[in-house]
Write an enzyme that holds these catalytic residues in place. Structure first.
Site, PDB file in Angstrom:
ATOM      1  CD  GLU A  44      -2.674   1.105   2.674  1.00 48.01           C
ATOM      2  OE1 GLU A  44      -2.302   0.385   3.640  1.00 48.01           O
ATOM      3  OE2 GLU A  44      -3.691   1.817   2.719  1.00 48.01           O
ATOM      4  CE  LYS A 113      -7.314   1.586   3.553  1.00 50.03           C
ATOM      5  NZ  LYS A 113      -6.035   1.943   4.224  1.00 50.03           N
ATOM      6  CB  CYS A 147      -4.573  -1.730   4.423  1.00 47.24           C
ATOM      7  SG  CYS A 147      -3.526  -1.940   5.876  1.00 47.24           S
TER       8      CYS A 147
HETATM    9  N1  LIG Z   1      -3.279   1.120   6.397  1.00 48.33           N
HETATM   10  C1  LIG Z   1      -4.304   0.582   7.004  1.00 48.33           C
HETATM   11  O1  LIG Z   1      -5.428   0.571   6.520  1.00 48.33           O
HETATM   12  C2  LIG Z   1      -4.016  -0.039   8.339  1.00 48.33           C
HETATM   13  C3  LIG Z   1      -5.148  -0.852   8.888  1.00 48.33           C
HETATM   14  C4  LIG Z   1      -4.841  -1.369  10.249  1.00 48.33           C
HETATM   15  O2  LIG Z   1      -3.738  -1.209  10.756  1.00 48.33           O
HETATM   16  C5  LIG Z   1      -5.880  -2.084  11.002  1.00 48.33           C
HETATM   17  O3  LIG Z   1      -5.584  -2.452  12.154  1.00 48.33           O
HETATM   18  O4  LIG Z   1      -6.991  -2.278  10.484  1.00 48.33           O
END
Ligand SMILES: NC(=O)CCC(=O)C(=O)O
Length: 262
Positions: A44, A113, A147
Site C-alpha cells: 500500500e 480504498k 489494508c
Molecule cells: N493502512 C491501514 O489501513 C491499516 C489498517 C490497520 O492497521 C488495522 O488495524 O486495520
C-alpha cells in the site's frame, strides 16, 4: 501454466516517490531474474508512505507517473503487476488507489480504498473510493482490496459472490496488530474459500513500525508462504482448481441464506 505469485515486501522511504520508484524498479528486476513469477504484488502507498500532510506536493497527478511506470515494467518483463496502491491526486481529491497491469503492459483495473482508516488519519486527507476491486488476470477471477478493507467481511464477500477466486490485499499494517492481520487474512481465505495474497510493507515511519508478514494462503486456510518482519519477498504457485475443490467439498456459497442476513 499455474501462476507463480511474488509479494515484494518493501521498506518504503517516507515521502520520497523518486527513491521508491527506483527501488521498486530494482526489486522487480531482481525478482524477475531470480524467480519465474507471473504476478508481482506491491504494498500500500508505496510511492509516498503515510506522508499524508505533504500529499499536495507528492501525490501522483491522476496516477499518471505510476501508471506509466507499472505499464513499462509489466511490458518489459512480461509480468502481471498488482501495483499495491499510491496516493492519486485529481482536481477534487486524493484517493488511495491500486492499479493492475497485464503482461502486455495494458491497464486492467483500478480500485480505490473504500474503508478509510481513521487511526492513521486517512479520513483527514483521503477520499474513499466507490467501486469494487474485481478484475481478471491470467484468466483468473480476482479482487483487490486495501489494508483496513479486510476488517469488513461483507466487502470481501461482495467480491467473492461475484466470482473472485483470488483476493489480493495490499497493506501498510502495523506490528502491534500482527495477530489481527494473520487471523483476519486466514479467516477471509477460509470463509470465502479463496486464495488470499497479502503484501504488507516492512520497516517503520515516524508513527508506526510495520508488521511485514506478507502471506499467501490457500482456500483451505493453509499458509503456503509467509515473510518475517524484514524487507524481502515471498512466492508461491497457486492452482485455482483448489478453489473449485474446496467450494464443492463444503458448498458454502450454495448454502448461503442471504434473505436472513438483513
Ligand atoms: N493502512 C491501514 O489501513 C491499516 C489498517 C490497520 O492497521 C488495522 O488495524 O486495520
Amino acid at each position: 501454466m499455474q501462476p507463480v505469485i511474488t509479494c515484494i515486501q518493501l521498506d518504503i522511504k517516507f515521502g520520497d516517490p523518486q527513491f521508491n520508484y527506483q527501488q521498486v524498479e530494482e526489486k522487480i528486476a531482481q525478482t524477475v531474474e531470480n524467480k519465474k513469477s507471473t504476478i508481482i504484488v506491491l504494498p500500500e502507498l508505496w510511492t509516498t508512505g503515510y506522508d499524508l500532510t505533504r500529499l499536495d506536493e507528492i501525490a501522483d497527478e491522476k496516477g499518471e507517473e505510476t501508471k506509466q511506470f507499472l505499464s513499462r515494467l509489466a511490458k518489459k518483463y512480461q509480468i502481471n503487476i498488482v501495483g499495491g496502491s499510491i496516493a492519486k491526486k485529481t482536481a477534487d481529491n486524493v484517493t488511495n488507489t491500486m492499479y493492475i497491469f497485464n503482461t502486455q503492459g495494458e491497464f486492467v483495473h483500478e480500485y480505490s480504498k473504500l474503508h478509510l482508516f481513521k487511526l492513521m488519519d486517512e479520513h483527514h486527507y483521503l477520499t474513499a473510493g466507490t467501486e469494487k476491486g474485481l478484475f481478471e488476470i491470467e484468466g483468473i477471477k480476482s479482487a483487490g482490496v486495501i489494508c483496513y478493507d479486510i476488517r469488513f467481511p461483507e466487502w470481501i464477500r461482495a467480491h467473492t459472490t461475484q466470482g473472485a477466486e483470488v483476493l489480493f490485499v495490499v497493506a501498510e499494517w502495523p506490528l502491534p496488530r500482527l495477530n489481527h492481520w494473520r487471523t483476519l487474512l486466514t479467516s477471509r481465505a477460509i470463509e470465502n474459500q479463496c486464495y488470499v495474497v497479502a503484501c504488507n510493507r516492512a520497516g517503520s515511519d515516524l508513527n508506526n513500525v510495520f508488521a511485514g508478514h506478507s502471506m499467501i494462503i490457500d482456500p483451505w486456510g493453509t499458509i503456503i508462504a509467509e515473510a518475517d518482519e524484514q524487507a524481502g519477498s515471498i512466492s508461491a504457485t497457486i492452482d485455482v482448481e483448489t478453489v473449485k475443490q474446496v467450494r464443492s467439498q463444503i458448498p458454502v456459497f450454495d448454502d448461503r441464506l442471504p434473505e436472513f442476513y438483513k
